[in-house]
Design a protein around this motif. Structure first.
Motif, PDB file in Angstrom:
ATOM      1  N   THR A  99       6.444   0.504 -13.666  1.00 10.78           N
ATOM      2  CA  THR A  99       6.236   1.753 -12.925  1.00 10.78           C
ATOM      3  C   THR A  99       7.474   1.998 -12.073  1.00 10.78           C
ATOM      4  O   THR A  99       7.732   1.263 -11.131  1.00 10.78           O
ATOM      5  CB  THR A  99       4.977   1.668 -12.053  1.00 10.78           C
ATOM      6  N   CYS A 102      -3.883   8.151 -10.737  1.00 13.71           N
ATOM      7  CA  CYS A 102      -4.498   6.978 -10.108  1.00 13.71           C
ATOM      8  C   CYS A 102      -5.313   7.421  -8.893  1.00 13.71           C
ATOM      9  O   CYS A 102      -4.972   8.405  -8.243  1.00 13.71           O
ATOM     10  CB  CYS A 102      -3.424   6.001  -9.648  1.00 13.71           C
ATOM     11  N   ILE A 107       6.898   1.601  -5.151  1.00 16.48           N
ATOM     12  CA  ILE A 107       6.651   0.708  -6.284  1.00 16.48           C
ATOM     13  C   ILE A 107       7.838   0.638  -7.249  1.00 16.48           C
ATOM     14  O   ILE A 107       8.073  -0.397  -7.867  1.00 16.48           O
ATOM     15  CB  ILE A 107       5.348   1.070  -7.030  1.00 16.48           C
ATOM     16  N   SER A 140       0.807  -1.224   0.000  1.00 21.08           N
ATOM     17  CA  SER A 140       0.000   0.000   0.000  1.00 21.08           C
ATOM     18  C   SER A 140       0.842   1.277   0.000  1.00 21.08           C
ATOM     19  O   SER A 140       0.290   2.375  -0.053  1.00 21.08           O
ATOM     20  CB  SER A 140      -0.953   0.000   1.197  1.00 21.08           C
ATOM     21  N   ALA A 160       6.266   6.603  -8.029  1.00 19.21           N
ATOM     22  CA  ALA A 160       4.904   7.099  -7.806  1.00 19.21           C
ATOM     23  C   ALA A 160       4.939   8.101  -6.667  1.00 19.21           C
ATOM     24  O   ALA A 160       5.787   8.009  -5.774  1.00 19.21           O
ATOM     25  CB  ALA A 160       3.952   5.947  -7.491  1.00 19.21           C
ATOM     26  N   TRP A 199       2.226  10.509  -4.058  1.00 13.86           N
ATOM     27  CA  TRP A 199       0.888  10.906  -3.630  1.00 13.86           C
ATOM     28  C   TRP A 199       0.619  12.316  -4.132  1.00 13.86           C
ATOM     29  O   TRP A 199       1.543  13.147  -4.176  1.00 13.86           O
ATOM     30  CB  TRP A 199       0.771  10.851  -2.107  1.00 13.86           C
ATOM     31  N   PRO A 218      -2.417   5.409   2.014  1.00  7.68           N
ATOM     32  CA  PRO A 218      -3.511   4.637   1.439  1.00  7.68           C
ATOM     33  C   PRO A 218      -4.847   4.865   2.142  1.00  7.68           C
ATOM     34  O   PRO A 218      -4.984   4.624   3.334  1.00  7.68           O
ATOM     35  CB  PRO A 218      -3.049   3.187   1.617  1.00  7.68           C
ATOM     36  N   VAL A 228       2.660   3.329  -2.200  1.00  5.70           N
ATOM     37  CA  VAL A 228       2.903   3.516  -3.633  1.00  5.70           C
ATOM     38  C   VAL A 228       4.253   4.169  -3.915  1.00  5.70           C
ATOM     39  O   VAL A 228       4.803   4.001  -5.004  1.00  5.70           O
ATOM     40  CB  VAL A 228       1.765   4.306  -4.316  1.00  5.70           C
ATOM     41  N   THR A 229       4.800   4.875  -2.930  1.00  4.52           N
ATOM     42  CA  THR A 229       6.086   5.552  -3.162  1.00  4.52           C
ATOM     43  C   THR A 229       7.238   4.556  -3.296  1.00  4.52           C
ATOM     44  O   THR A 229       8.324   4.927  -3.734  1.00  4.52           O
ATOM     45  CB  THR A 229       6.401   6.560  -2.039  1.00  4.52           C
ATOM     46  N   GLY A 253       1.592   7.731 -11.130  1.00  5.09           N
ATOM     47  CA  GLY A 253       2.646   6.763 -11.357  1.00  5.09           C
ATOM     48  C   GLY A 253       3.425   7.126 -12.604  1.00  5.09           C
ATOM     49  O   GLY A 253       2.846   7.562 -13.602  1.00  5.09           O
TER      50      GLY A 253
END
Length: 156
Positions: free
Chosen positions: A39, A74, A32, A27, A42, A44, A51, A29-30, A59
């Motif tokens: 990808t 996203c 990924i 969860s 990413a 926020w 999350p 995303v930073t 992304g």
């Protein structure tokens, strides 16, 4: 090919780690870019910091690992700690696909399923008829790579 069947795929990998650790990783995303073959970063956006359903991020994607390279918006569609993290790719009203992770405590660890589902718009169905089998193989290979790299981190 049945045009009514779901447009997508999934891969499951078992990790010898508690579901809390797996959730924290999938969860975020930073992170990924450490795992995904497509990808590579990413961030926020729109004031989101983590999350939650409705949180937004973007992304930075290198399609098929070679290009073209682009940013994609996203929106988190589900964020249930220790169970599911899911997000839609595209702008509201024009979602192209949805990606997610389902987690289940199992065999002293966590089984994690990464999945994707394409939006069933007519133009996506046309794409799926032409390139669906090839893209599914590419996505499944990428999901397996992502999950295996995540597994190495949580099992270390």
């Amino acid at each position: 090919m049945n045009l009514l069947k779901p447009l997508g795929g999934e891969v499951t990998v078992h990790m010898k780690a508690p579901v809390e650790e797996v959730w924290a990783l999938v969860s975020d995303v930073t992170r990924i870019g450490e795992f995904s073959p497509e990808t590579f970063e990413a961030q926020w956006t729109h004031g989101a910091t983590g999350p939650a359903a409705g949180a937004r991020f973007k992304g930075h994607v290198k399609r098929n690992g070679v290009g073209p390279t682009y940013w994609t918006p996203c929106t988190v569609t589900a964020a249930v700690p220790h169970e599911v993290f899911e997000f839609a790719v595209g702008l509201e009203g024009n979602v192209i696909n949805t990606w997610g992770y389902r987690m289940q405590t199992e065999n002293g660890g966590t089984s994690v399923t990464e999945y994707f589902k394409l939006t069933p718009a007519w133009y996506i169905r046309g794409y799926w008829l032409l390139l669906g089998r090839l893209r599914t193989k590419t996505n499944e290979r990428g999901m397996r790579t992502t999950l295996e790299k995540m597994k190495a981190v949580v099992e270390a």
